[in-house]
Enzyme design. Structure first.
Site, PDB file in Angstrom:
ATOM      1  N   ASN A   1      60.357 -20.121 -15.427  1.00 11.39           N
ATOM      2  CA  ASN A   1      61.776 -19.779 -15.375  1.00 11.39           C
ATOM      3  C   ASN A   1      62.261 -19.701 -13.939  1.00 11.39           C
ATOM      4  OD1 ASN A   1      61.578 -19.627 -18.076  1.00 11.39           O
ATOM      5  ND2 ASN A   1      61.655 -17.404 -18.222  1.00 11.39           N
TER       6      ASN A   1
ATOM      7  N   ASP B   1      65.177 -18.050 -13.360  1.00 13.65           N
ATOM      8  CA  ASP B   1      65.957 -16.815 -13.236  1.00 13.65           C
ATOM      9  C   ASP B   1      65.106 -15.755 -12.540  1.00 13.65           C
ATOM     10  OD1 ASP B   1      64.449 -15.123 -15.139  1.00 13.65           O
ATOM     11  OD2 ASP B   1      65.254 -16.426 -16.699  1.00 13.65           O
TER      12      ASP B   1
ATOM     13  N   HIS C   1      58.582 -23.458 -10.951  1.00 13.60           N
ATOM     14  CA  HIS C   1      59.695 -24.413 -10.998  1.00 13.60           C
ATOM     15  C   HIS C   1      60.850 -24.014 -10.075  1.00 13.60           C
ATOM     16  CE1 HIS C   1      58.312 -26.025 -15.194  1.00 13.60           C
ATOM     17  NE2 HIS C   1      57.574 -26.464 -14.201  1.00 13.60           N
TER      18      HIS C   1
ATOM     19  N   GLY D   1      56.686 -17.618 -24.880  1.00 15.29           N
ATOM     20  CA  GLY D   1      58.000 -18.259 -24.927  1.00 15.29           C
ATOM     21  C   GLY D   1      58.085 -19.592 -24.233  1.00 15.29           C
TER      22      GLY D   1
HETATM   23  P1  NAD Z   1      61.528 -24.513 -23.991  1.00  8.83           P
HETATM   24  O1  NAD Z   1      63.003 -24.346 -24.150  1.00  8.83           O
HETATM   25  O2  NAD Z   1      60.954 -25.860 -24.092  1.00  8.83           O
HETATM   26  O3  NAD Z   1      60.842 -23.584 -25.075  1.00  8.83           O
HETATM   27  C1  NAD Z   1      61.282 -22.271 -25.284  1.00  8.83           C
HETATM   28  C2  NAD Z   1      60.327 -21.610 -26.225  1.00  8.83           C
HETATM   29  O4  NAD Z   1      60.715 -20.253 -26.327  1.00  8.83           O
HETATM   30  C3  NAD Z   1      60.343 -22.207 -27.634  1.00  8.83           C
HETATM   31  O5  NAD Z   1      59.028 -22.527 -28.001  1.00  8.83           O
HETATM   32  C4  NAD Z   1      60.892 -21.063 -28.500  1.00  8.83           C
HETATM   33  O6  NAD Z   1      60.244 -20.984 -29.756  1.00  8.83           O
HETATM   34  C5  NAD Z   1      60.552 -19.850 -27.660  1.00  8.83           C
HETATM   35  N1  NAD Z   1      61.405 -18.688 -27.877  1.00  8.83           N
HETATM   36  C6  NAD Z   1      62.704 -18.639 -28.285  1.00  8.83           C
HETATM   37  N2  NAD Z   1      63.113 -17.353 -28.359  1.00  8.83           N
HETATM   38  C7  NAD Z   1      62.062 -16.583 -27.991  1.00  8.83           C
HETATM   39  C8  NAD Z   1      61.847 -15.190 -27.897  1.00  8.83           C
HETATM   40  N3  NAD Z   1      62.818 -14.298 -28.175  1.00  8.83           N
HETATM   41  N4  NAD Z   1      60.626 -14.735 -27.497  1.00  8.83           N
HETATM   42  C9  NAD Z   1      59.625 -15.610 -27.209  1.00  8.83           C
HETATM   43  N5  NAD Z   1      59.773 -16.942 -27.303  1.00  8.83           N
HETATM   44  C10 NAD Z   1      60.966 -17.428 -27.688  1.00  8.83           C
HETATM   45  O7  NAD Z   1      61.161 -23.809 -22.596  1.00  8.83           O
HETATM   46  P2  NAD Z   1      59.934 -24.007 -21.614  1.00  8.83           P
HETATM   47  O8  NAD Z   1      58.695 -24.311 -22.373  1.00  8.83           O
HETATM   48  O9  NAD Z   1      59.991 -22.845 -20.691  1.00  8.83           O
HETATM   49  O10 NAD Z   1      60.272 -25.326 -20.786  1.00  8.83           O
HETATM   50  C11 NAD Z   1      61.565 -25.618 -20.432  1.00  8.83           C
HETATM   51  C12 NAD Z   1      61.828 -25.891 -18.957  1.00  8.83           C
HETATM   52  O11 NAD Z   1      63.185 -25.553 -18.726  1.00  8.83           O
HETATM   53  C13 NAD Z   1      61.049 -25.074 -18.001  1.00  8.83           C
HETATM   54  O12 NAD Z   1      60.621 -25.946 -17.052  1.00  8.83           O
HETATM   55  C14 NAD Z   1      62.013 -24.095 -17.351  1.00  8.83           C
HETATM   56  O13 NAD Z   1      61.926 -24.163 -15.941  1.00  8.83           O
HETATM   57  C15 NAD Z   1      63.370 -24.578 -17.705  1.00  8.83           C
HETATM   58  N6  NAD Z   1      64.266 -23.497 -18.186  1.00  8.83           N
HETATM   59  C16 NAD Z   1      64.316 -22.284 -17.531  1.00  8.83           C
HETATM   60  C17 NAD Z   1      65.158 -21.266 -18.011  1.00  8.83           C
HETATM   61  C18 NAD Z   1      65.208 -19.939 -17.270  1.00  8.83           C
HETATM   62  O14 NAD Z   1      64.932 -19.900 -16.081  1.00  8.83           O
HETATM   63  N7  NAD Z   1      65.526 -18.835 -17.954  1.00  8.83           N
HETATM   64  C19 NAD Z   1      65.953 -21.486 -19.128  1.00  8.83           C
HETATM   65  C20 NAD Z   1      65.885 -22.757 -19.741  1.00  8.83           C
HETATM   66  C21 NAD Z   1      65.031 -23.748 -19.271  1.00  8.83           C
END
Ligand code: NAD
Length: 235
Positions: free
Chosen positions: A97, A99, A114, A182
Protein backbone atom coordinates in the site's frame (compact mmCIF):
# COMPACT_ATOMS: atom_id res chain seq x y z
CA UNK A 1 -12.25 -16.76 16.22
CA UNK A 2 -8.96 -18.15 14.84
CA UNK A 3 -5.76 -17.75 16.90
CA UNK A 4 -2.20 -17.75 15.63
CA UNK A 5 0.47 -18.64 18.18
CA UNK A 6 3.76 -16.78 17.82
CA UNK A 7 6.62 -18.31 19.82
CA UNK A 8 9.45 -16.26 21.40
CA UNK A 9 11.82 -17.43 18.66
CA UNK A 10 9.55 -16.84 15.69
CA UNK A 11 10.47 -14.19 13.16
CA UNK A 12 7.33 -12.88 11.49
CA UNK A 13 6.99 -11.44 7.99
CA UNK A 14 3.69 -9.62 7.41
CA UNK A 15 2.71 -8.62 3.87
CA UNK A 16 -0.28 -6.31 3.56
CA UNK A 17 -2.23 -5.31 0.47
CA UNK A 18 -5.06 -2.98 -0.46
CA UNK A 19 -7.55 -5.10 1.54
CA UNK A 20 -6.25 -3.94 4.91
CA UNK A 21 -7.15 -0.36 4.02
CA UNK A 22 -10.57 -1.25 2.55
CA UNK A 23 -12.34 -0.83 5.90
CA UNK A 24 -10.75 2.63 6.14
CA UNK A 25 -12.56 3.63 2.95
CA UNK A 26 -9.69 3.33 0.46
CA UNK A 27 -10.90 1.27 -2.49
CA UNK A 28 -8.91 -1.82 -3.39
CA UNK A 29 -7.42 -2.52 -6.77
CA UNK A 30 -9.70 -5.12 -8.27
CA UNK A 31 -12.87 -5.21 -6.19
CA UNK A 32 -16.09 -3.72 -7.57
CA UNK A 33 -16.03 0.04 -7.04
CA UNK A 34 -12.20 -0.01 -6.97
CA UNK A 35 -10.36 3.19 -7.85
CA UNK A 36 -8.80 1.58 -10.81
CA UNK A 37 -12.03 0.53 -12.47
CA UNK A 38 -12.40 4.07 -13.81
CA UNK A 39 -8.87 4.20 -15.20
CA UNK A 40 -6.72 2.12 -17.50
CA UNK A 41 -3.67 1.23 -15.44
CA UNK A 42 -1.26 1.80 -18.30
CA UNK A 43 -2.60 5.35 -18.76
CA UNK A 44 -1.96 6.47 -15.17
CA UNK A 45 0.55 4.19 -13.46
CA UNK A 46 3.44 3.41 -15.79
CA UNK A 47 6.61 5.17 -17.02
CA UNK A 48 5.01 5.26 -20.47
CA UNK A 49 1.99 7.12 -19.06
CA UNK A 50 4.29 9.63 -17.36
CA UNK A 51 6.14 10.32 -20.62
CA UNK A 52 2.90 10.58 -22.57
CA UNK A 53 0.63 12.54 -20.23
CA UNK A 54 2.10 13.62 -16.85
CA UNK A 55 -0.96 15.84 -16.35
CA UNK A 56 -3.30 12.80 -16.31
CA UNK A 57 -0.91 10.93 -14.00
CA UNK A 58 -0.86 13.80 -11.50
CA UNK A 59 -4.67 14.11 -11.69
CA UNK A 60 -4.93 10.41 -10.76
CA UNK A 61 -2.45 10.64 -7.86
CA UNK A 62 -3.97 13.92 -6.64
CA UNK A 63 -7.32 12.14 -6.48
CA UNK A 64 -5.70 9.28 -4.54
CA UNK A 65 -4.03 11.77 -2.16
CA UNK A 66 -7.47 13.28 -1.48
CA UNK A 67 -9.04 9.88 -0.78
CA UNK A 68 -6.15 8.76 1.42
CA UNK A 69 -5.89 11.98 3.41
CA UNK A 70 -9.52 11.56 4.52
CA UNK A 71 -8.91 7.96 5.69
CA UNK A 72 -8.23 6.84 9.24
CA UNK A 73 -6.55 3.59 10.36
CA UNK A 74 -8.87 0.72 11.26
CA UNK A 75 -8.55 -2.04 13.91
CA UNK A 76 -6.41 -4.11 11.48
CA UNK A 77 -3.74 -1.40 11.31
CA UNK A 78 -3.84 -0.96 15.08
CA UNK A 79 -3.48 -4.72 15.66
CA UNK A 80 -0.30 -4.80 13.56
CA UNK A 81 1.13 -1.81 15.43
CA UNK A 82 0.48 -3.67 18.69
CA UNK A 83 2.18 -6.75 17.22
CA UNK A 84 5.19 -4.60 16.33
CA UNK A 85 5.41 -3.40 19.94
CA UNK A 86 5.33 -7.01 21.16
CA UNK A 87 7.85 -8.44 18.66
CA UNK A 88 10.19 -5.50 18.02
CA UNK A 89 12.60 -6.37 15.24
CA UNK A 90 11.25 -9.92 15.02
CA UNK A 91 8.46 -8.39 12.92
CA UNK A 92 9.07 -7.26 9.34
CA UNK A 93 6.05 -5.29 8.14
CA UNK A 94 6.00 -4.99 4.37
CA UNK A 95 3.15 -3.28 2.57
CA UNK A 96 2.15 -2.94 -1.05
CA UNK A 97 0.00 0.00 0.00
CA UNK A 98 1.08 3.52 -0.71
CA UNK A 99 -1.16 5.07 1.95
CA UNK A 100 0.25 5.88 5.41
CA UNK A 101 -2.41 4.11 7.51
CA UNK A 102 0.05 1.67 9.11
CA UNK A 103 2.08 4.65 10.36
CA UNK A 104 -1.08 6.50 11.45
CA UNK A 105 -2.04 3.35 13.34
CA UNK A 106 1.24 3.49 15.28
CA UNK A 107 3.59 1.21 13.29
CA UNK A 108 7.14 2.57 13.31
CA UNK A 109 9.00 0.41 10.79
CA UNK A 110 6.96 -0.01 7.62
CA UNK A 111 8.58 -1.14 4.38
CA UNK A 112 6.67 0.40 1.48
CA UNK A 113 7.68 -1.75 -1.46
CA UNK A 114 5.46 0.17 -3.89
CA UNK A 115 6.34 3.64 -2.62
CA UNK A 116 4.46 6.27 -0.69
CA UNK A 117 1.56 8.39 -1.85
CA UNK A 118 2.58 11.40 0.24
CA UNK A 119 6.10 11.58 -1.17
CA UNK A 120 7.38 12.86 -4.50
CA UNK A 121 10.72 12.85 -6.27
CA UNK A 122 12.42 14.24 -9.37
CA UNK A 123 12.17 12.16 -12.53
CA UNK A 124 15.61 13.28 -13.67
CA UNK A 125 18.09 13.88 -10.84
CA UNK A 126 19.01 12.05 -7.63
CA UNK A 127 17.10 14.39 -5.30
CA UNK A 128 15.88 12.08 -2.49
CA UNK A 129 12.12 11.50 -2.20
CA UNK A 130 10.52 14.23 -0.08
CA UNK A 131 7.24 14.67 1.82
CA UNK A 132 4.57 16.17 -0.44
CA UNK A 133 0.87 16.36 0.38
CA UNK A 134 0.06 18.89 -2.36
CA UNK A 135 -2.52 18.28 -5.03
CA UNK A 136 -0.99 18.88 -8.45
CA UNK A 137 -4.28 18.91 -10.34
CA UNK A 138 -5.47 20.26 -13.68
CA UNK A 139 -5.15 22.94 -14.85
CA UNK A 140 -2.02 23.56 -12.74
CA UNK A 141 1.52 23.21 -13.97
CA UNK A 142 3.49 19.99 -13.50
CA UNK A 143 5.80 20.76 -10.54
CA UNK A 144 9.46 21.15 -11.47
CA UNK A 145 12.71 20.34 -9.70
CA UNK A 146 15.48 22.97 -9.51
CA UNK A 147 17.38 20.80 -12.04
CA UNK A 148 14.57 21.31 -14.56
CA UNK A 149 13.23 17.74 -14.27
CA UNK A 150 9.58 17.00 -13.55
CA UNK A 151 8.48 16.12 -10.02
CA UNK A 152 6.67 12.75 -10.04
CA UNK A 153 4.85 10.71 -7.38
CA UNK A 154 7.20 8.44 -5.36
CA UNK A 155 5.37 5.34 -6.52
CA UNK A 156 6.58 2.11 -8.06
CA UNK A 157 4.67 2.01 -11.31
CA UNK A 158 3.91 -1.05 -13.40
CA UNK A 159 7.13 -1.93 -15.18
CA UNK A 160 9.35 -0.45 -12.44
CA UNK A 161 11.30 -2.33 -9.76
CA UNK A 162 9.80 -2.27 -6.25
CA UNK A 163 11.76 -0.63 -3.46
CA UNK A 164 13.87 -2.38 -0.80
CA UNK A 165 13.79 -5.80 -2.51
CA UNK A 166 17.16 -6.84 -1.11
CA UNK A 167 16.09 -6.16 2.48
CA UNK A 168 12.71 -7.77 1.81
CA UNK A 169 14.16 -11.03 0.49
CA UNK A 170 16.61 -11.16 3.41
CA UNK A 171 13.66 -10.89 5.81
CA UNK A 172 11.72 -13.53 3.84
CA UNK A 173 14.68 -15.90 4.10
CA UNK A 174 14.89 -15.33 7.87
CA UNK A 175 11.18 -15.61 8.74
CA UNK A 176 9.57 -18.62 10.37
CA UNK A 177 6.02 -17.28 10.03
CA UNK A 178 4.62 -15.53 6.96
CA UNK A 179 1.24 -13.79 7.07
CA UNK A 180 -0.33 -12.14 4.01
CA UNK A 181 -3.30 -9.85 4.62
CA UNK A 182 -5.74 -8.39 2.10
CA UNK A 183 -3.80 -9.04 -1.07
CA UNK A 184 -5.21 -10.84 -4.07
CA UNK A 185 -1.98 -12.73 -4.81
CA UNK A 186 -1.88 -11.50 -8.38
CA UNK A 187 0.59 -8.59 -8.39
CA UNK A 188 4.25 -9.66 -8.67
CA UNK A 189 6.70 -9.90 -7.05
CA UNK A 190 4.67 -9.88 -3.80
CA UNK A 191 2.43 -12.66 -5.13
CA UNK A 192 5.44 -15.00 -5.07
CA UNK A 193 6.58 -14.26 -1.51
CA UNK A 194 4.44 -17.08 -0.07
CA UNK A 195 5.93 -19.58 -2.55
CA UNK A 196 9.42 -18.28 -1.71
CA UNK A 197 9.04 -19.08 2.01
CA UNK A 198 6.78 -22.14 1.73
CA UNK A 199 8.50 -25.19 3.20
CA UNK A 200 10.71 -23.08 5.50
CA UNK A 201 8.03 -21.01 7.23
CA UNK A 202 4.42 -21.47 8.30
CA UNK A 203 2.20 -19.48 5.92
CA UNK A 204 -1.19 -17.86 6.61
CA UNK A 205 -3.60 -15.60 4.75
CA UNK A 206 -6.20 -13.21 6.17
CA UNK A 207 -8.97 -11.78 3.97
CA UNK A 208 -12.61 -12.28 2.98
CA UNK A 209 -11.80 -14.63 0.10
CA UNK A 210 -8.98 -17.02 -0.72
CA UNK A 211 -6.30 -15.31 -2.85
CA UNK A 212 -5.18 -16.50 -6.29
CA UNK A 213 -2.07 -18.10 -4.71
CA UNK A 214 -4.06 -19.82 -1.90
CA UNK A 215 -2.31 -23.15 -2.53
CA UNK A 216 0.87 -21.61 -1.05
CA UNK A 217 -0.74 -21.07 2.37
CA UNK A 218 -0.99 -23.57 5.21
CA UNK A 219 -4.27 -21.93 6.19
CA UNK A 220 -6.52 -19.07 5.04
CA UNK A 221 -8.47 -17.24 7.74
CA UNK A 222 -11.50 -15.94 5.87
CA UNK A 223 -12.89 -12.63 7.12
CA UNK A 224 -12.21 -8.91 7.19
CA UNK A 225 -8.80 -7.81 8.47
CA UNK A 226 -10.36 -5.28 10.84
CA UNK A 227 -12.45 -8.01 12.44
CA UNK A 228 -9.94 -10.89 12.54
CA UNK A 229 -6.59 -9.23 13.29
CA UNK A 230 -7.37 -7.69 16.71
CA UNK A 231 -7.92 -11.17 18.21
CA UNK A 232 -5.62 -13.21 15.99
CA UNK A 233 -2.17 -13.11 17.56
CA UNK A 234 -1.14 -14.96 20.68
CA UNK A 235 2.46 -14.18 21.69
P1 NAD B 1 -6.01 -6.15 -4.78
O1 NAD B 1 -7.01 -5.06 -4.97
O2 NAD B 1 -5.54 -6.89 -5.95
O3 NAD B 1 -6.63 -7.17 -3.74
C1 NAD B 1 -7.26 -6.72 -2.58
C2 NAD B 1 -7.58 -7.92 -1.74
O4 NAD B 1 -8.10 -7.44 -0.51
C3 NAD B 1 -8.62 -8.85 -2.36
O5 NAD B 1 -8.11 -10.16 -2.37
C4 NAD B 1 -9.82 -8.74 -1.40
O6 NAD B 1 -10.47 -9.98 -1.20
C5 NAD B 1 -9.14 -8.29 -0.12
N1 NAD B 1 -10.00 -7.55 0.80
C6 NAD B 1 -11.08 -6.77 0.53
N2 NAD B 1 -11.58 -6.27 1.68
C7 NAD B 1 -10.81 -6.74 2.69
C8 NAD B 1 -10.83 -6.61 4.10
N3 NAD B 1 -11.76 -5.86 4.73
N4 NAD B 1 -9.88 -7.25 4.84
C9 NAD B 1 -8.94 -8.02 4.23
N5 NAD B 1 -8.88 -8.19 2.90
C10 NAD B 1 -9.80 -7.57 2.14
O7 NAD B 1 -4.79 -5.48 -3.97
P2 NAD B 1 -3.26 -5.90 -3.85
O8 NAD B 1 -3.11 -7.37 -3.87
O9 NAD B 1 -2.74 -5.10 -2.70
O10 NAD B 1 -2.58 -5.37 -5.18
C11 NAD B 1 -2.99 -4.19 -5.76
C12 NAD B 1 -1.91 -3.15 -6.05
O11 NAD B 1 -2.56 -1.89 -6.03
C13 NAD B 1 -0.83 -3.05 -5.05
O12 NAD B 1 0.32 -2.97 -5.77
C14 NAD B 1 -1.02 -1.74 -4.30
O13 NAD B 1 0.17 -0.98 -4.31
C15 NAD B 1 -2.01 -0.97 -5.10
N6 NAD B 1 -3.08 -0.37 -4.28
C16 NAD B 1 -2.78 0.27 -3.09
C17 NAD B 1 -3.82 0.82 -2.32
C18 NAD B 1 -3.47 1.53 -1.02
O14 NAD B 1 -2.36 2.03 -0.88
N7 NAD B 1 -4.38 1.57 -0.04
C19 NAD B 1 -5.13 0.74 -2.75
C20 NAD B 1 -5.38 0.10 -3.98
C21 NAD B 1 -4.35 -0.46 -4.73
Amino acid sequence: MPRLTISPVDRVFVLTGAGISAESGIPTFRDAGGLWRNYRIEEVASPHAWRRDPRLVWDFYSMRRKVASAAKPNPGHFALATLEQALGDRLFLCTQNVDNLHEQGGARRVHHMHGELFKSRCDSCSLPPFADTSLHESPGEIPRCSCGGKIRPHICWFGETPFELEQIFRALDECSLFIAIGTSGSVEPAASFAAHVAGGARTFYVGPEAPANHAMFDECFLGKAGELLPGLFSC
